[in-house]
Design a protein around this motif. Structure first.
Motif, PDB file in Angstrom:
ATOM      1  N   GLN A 121       0.853  -1.184   0.000  1.00 49.76           N
ATOM      2  CA  GLN A 121       0.000   0.000   0.000  1.00 49.76           C
ATOM      3  C   GLN A 121       0.891   1.237   0.000  1.00 49.76           C
ATOM      4  O   GLN A 121       1.707   1.420   0.902  1.00 49.76           O
ATOM      5  N   THR A 122       0.731   2.053  -1.023  1.00 46.16           N
ATOM      6  CA  THR A 122       1.528   3.259  -1.178  1.00 46.16           C
ATOM      7  C   THR A 122       0.616   4.470  -1.142  1.00 46.16           C
ATOM      8  O   THR A 122      -0.334   4.559  -1.928  1.00 46.16           O
ATOM      9  N   GLU A 150       5.172   3.926   2.254  1.00 50.80           N
ATOM     10  CA  GLU A 150       4.824   2.620   1.705  1.00 50.80           C
ATOM     11  C   GLU A 150       4.858   1.576   2.813  1.00 50.80           C
ATOM     12  O   GLU A 150       5.780   1.552   3.628  1.00 50.80           O
ATOM     13  N   SER A 151       3.848   0.725   2.846  1.00 47.82           N
ATOM     14  CA  SER A 151       3.799  -0.389   3.791  1.00 47.82           C
ATOM     15  C   SER A 151       3.652  -1.682   3.002  1.00 47.82           C
ATOM     16  O   SER A 151       2.821  -1.773   2.099  1.00 47.82           O
ATOM     17  N   THR A 152       4.473  -2.668   3.343  1.00 47.93           N
ATOM     18  CA  THR A 152       4.507  -3.931   2.603  1.00 47.93           C
ATOM     19  C   THR A 152       4.369  -5.094   3.574  1.00 47.93           C
ATOM     20  O   THR A 152       5.010  -5.109   4.626  1.00 47.93           O
ATOM     21  N   LYS A 222       1.173  -8.936  -5.397  1.00 44.85           N
ATOM     22  CA  LYS A 222       2.041  -9.741  -6.248  1.00 44.85           C
ATOM     23  C   LYS A 222       2.161 -11.123  -5.634  1.00 44.85           C
ATOM     24  O   LYS A 222       2.241 -11.254  -4.407  1.00 44.85           O
ATOM     25  N   ILE A 223       2.195 -12.156  -6.476  1.00 44.59           N
ATOM     26  CA  ILE A 223       2.284 -13.526  -5.984  1.00 44.59           C
ATOM     27  C   ILE A 223       3.304 -14.300  -6.812  1.00 44.59           C
ATOM     28  O   ILE A 223       3.662 -13.897  -7.935  1.00 44.59           O
ATOM     29  N   LEU A 224       3.788 -15.384  -6.220  1.00 45.45           N
ATOM     30  CA  LEU A 224       4.519 -16.402  -6.967  1.00 45.45           C
ATOM     31  C   LEU A 224       3.516 -17.515  -7.246  1.00 45.45           C
ATOM     32  O   LEU A 224       3.215 -18.325  -6.357  1.00 45.45           O
ATOM     33  N   PRO A 225       2.928 -17.556  -8.441  1.00 47.67           N
ATOM     34  CA  PRO A 225       1.790 -18.445  -8.680  1.00 47.67           C
ATOM     35  C   PRO A 225       2.194 -19.903  -8.828  1.00 47.67           C
ATOM     36  O   PRO A 225       3.351 -20.227  -9.152  1.00 47.67           O
TER      37      PRO A 225
END
Length: 389
Positions: A121-122, A150-152, A222-225
């Motif tokens: 979230q930016t 920015e929070s990740t 974002k994902i590593l699918p």
């Protein structure tokens, strides 16, 4: 550029060029040393990648079981390998009743399944200075780098690699150990949306006094699918008979979309840039430091000469009160000092023997860097006062 920015740039430039550029030279030398260290580390990583075997998941177990540790082995007991495979959940190959639940992560926004989920979230701020915001530029330089916009959040579950094109039921797999890895991840963006933030009365006050106020919120996932083909570069080992691979801090890659050849090309380009960049920066630093040394050496010699002259003047001033009054009163023209033309000639130079100066001027000439007689220009060693009977 505002006045505060110009003042800051001027201050930094004066600091860099102080001592005739010595500060800038040392900064460039430090940058050159760091560049050569990075070049050395990148070159070592390139050599390891070139020697590392590039194989499939099914070949990894036989390689780790049959091959003894070689030069690429580390103190952790692993061998550097490069494995190409397909991402799958660890629960799909465990075969235990405890893994009936799917050990995967599901994107909250898109519904896609993966083994790594990163949400960011930016907050986007408006930088208008406002009517009373003349201090916002200075605050931007000092405080903005400290303030988090920015929070990740990052979530991971255990996952494995299987051979490309095979079904999940295959017994051949390798466990990917993510513990301690700080390498970049080849994630896929599945959600990206910018949401505007409605203004409030407090927002109006922030704008009026020149404070930054939020205008939008950017959400990303974002994902590593599952089912993605990736390359894993790391330390391979057998853990209770199960092939496992974990990251190696000496290598710039861990999980990547690149193949072995692409990694080698990428690192080769980086090594060339670091090598020639280090030479260029090092040459500039040597030139600037050499110029600074010569300039400061000349300044020091000039300061030393001026200090000697000042000491000579002080010595003359200390001697003058001791001069007899008869050296000044009623002195014939032929007996006046050839330098000050005020006092009687009292001191003779050695070895030339010329009696042409008063005592004060003779001492001043004697204390010069290269003392010479003012008449014959012969170098003198000393002076002696002449007394009349």
């Amino acid at each position: 550029m505002s006045h505060q920015e110009q003042a800051l740039v001027s201050l930094l430039s004066q600091l860099a060029l102080s001592f005739d550029g010595a500060v800038l030279g040392f900064a460039l030398a430090y940058a050159a040393i760091r560049t050569f260290f990075k070049f050395s580390a990148t070159s070592a990583a390139l050599r390891k990648l070139r020697r590392a075997p590039y194989l499939s998941v099914s070949d990894l177990r036989s390689l780790l079981a049959d091959s003894p540790p070689d030069a690429d082995s580390t103190s952790d007991g692993g061998t550097i390998v490069i494995v190409r495979g397909t991402v799958d959940a660890k629960s799909a190959v465990d075969g235990s009743w405890k893994t009936l639940r799917p050990g995967v992560l599901v994107s909250r926004e898109s519904g896609d399944k993966g083994v790594i989920l990163q949400r960011t979230q930016t907050c986007i701020y408006n930088e208008w200075k406002g009517l009373l915001g003349w201090t916002s530029d200075l605050r931007a330089f000092i405080a903005r780098s400290w303030r988090k916009q920015e929070s990740t959040s990052l979530r991971k579950v255990p996952f494995v690699l299987i051979d490309v094109g095979r079904r999940p039921s295959t017994p051949e797999y390798v466990v990917v150990n993510m513990d301690g890895s700080r390498h970049p991840l080849p994630l896929t963006t599945v959600y990206h949306k910018l949401q505007p933030i409605n203004a409030s009365p407090y927002t109006f006050l922030q704008a009026l006094f020149g404070h930054e106020y939020p205008v939008g919120l950017l959400d990303e996932e974002k994902i590593l699918p599952l089912g993605k083909d990736i390359t894993v570069v790391g330390l391979g080992s057998l853990n209770n008979g199960v092939a496992e691979i974990k990251s190696c801090k000496d290598l710039p890659y861990f999980l990547s979309d690149l193949s072995k050849d692409q990694m080698i090309v990428d690192l080769s380009i980086k090594t060339k840039i670091l090598f020639w960049g280090g030479i260029a920066i090092g040459s500039m630093s040597v030139g600037i430091l050499g110029y600074a040394v010569v300039r400061n050496w000349n300044k020091w010699k000039q300061w030393k000469l001026q200090r000697q002259l000042q000491q000579q003047r002080q010595a003359v001033n200390n001697v003058e009160p001791q001069i007899d009054d008869d050296e000044i009163e009623d002195v014939p023209d032929g007996q006046l000092c050839v330098i000050c033309v005020m006092r009687r000639r009292r001191s003779a130079f050695i070895p030339c023997g010329h009696l042409v100066c008063c005592q004060g001027c003779a001492i001043a000439v004697e204390r010069e860097v290269l003392p010479k007689c003012p008449v014959c220009r012969q170098e003198i060693r000393n002076s002696v006062r002449i007394f009349e009977t």
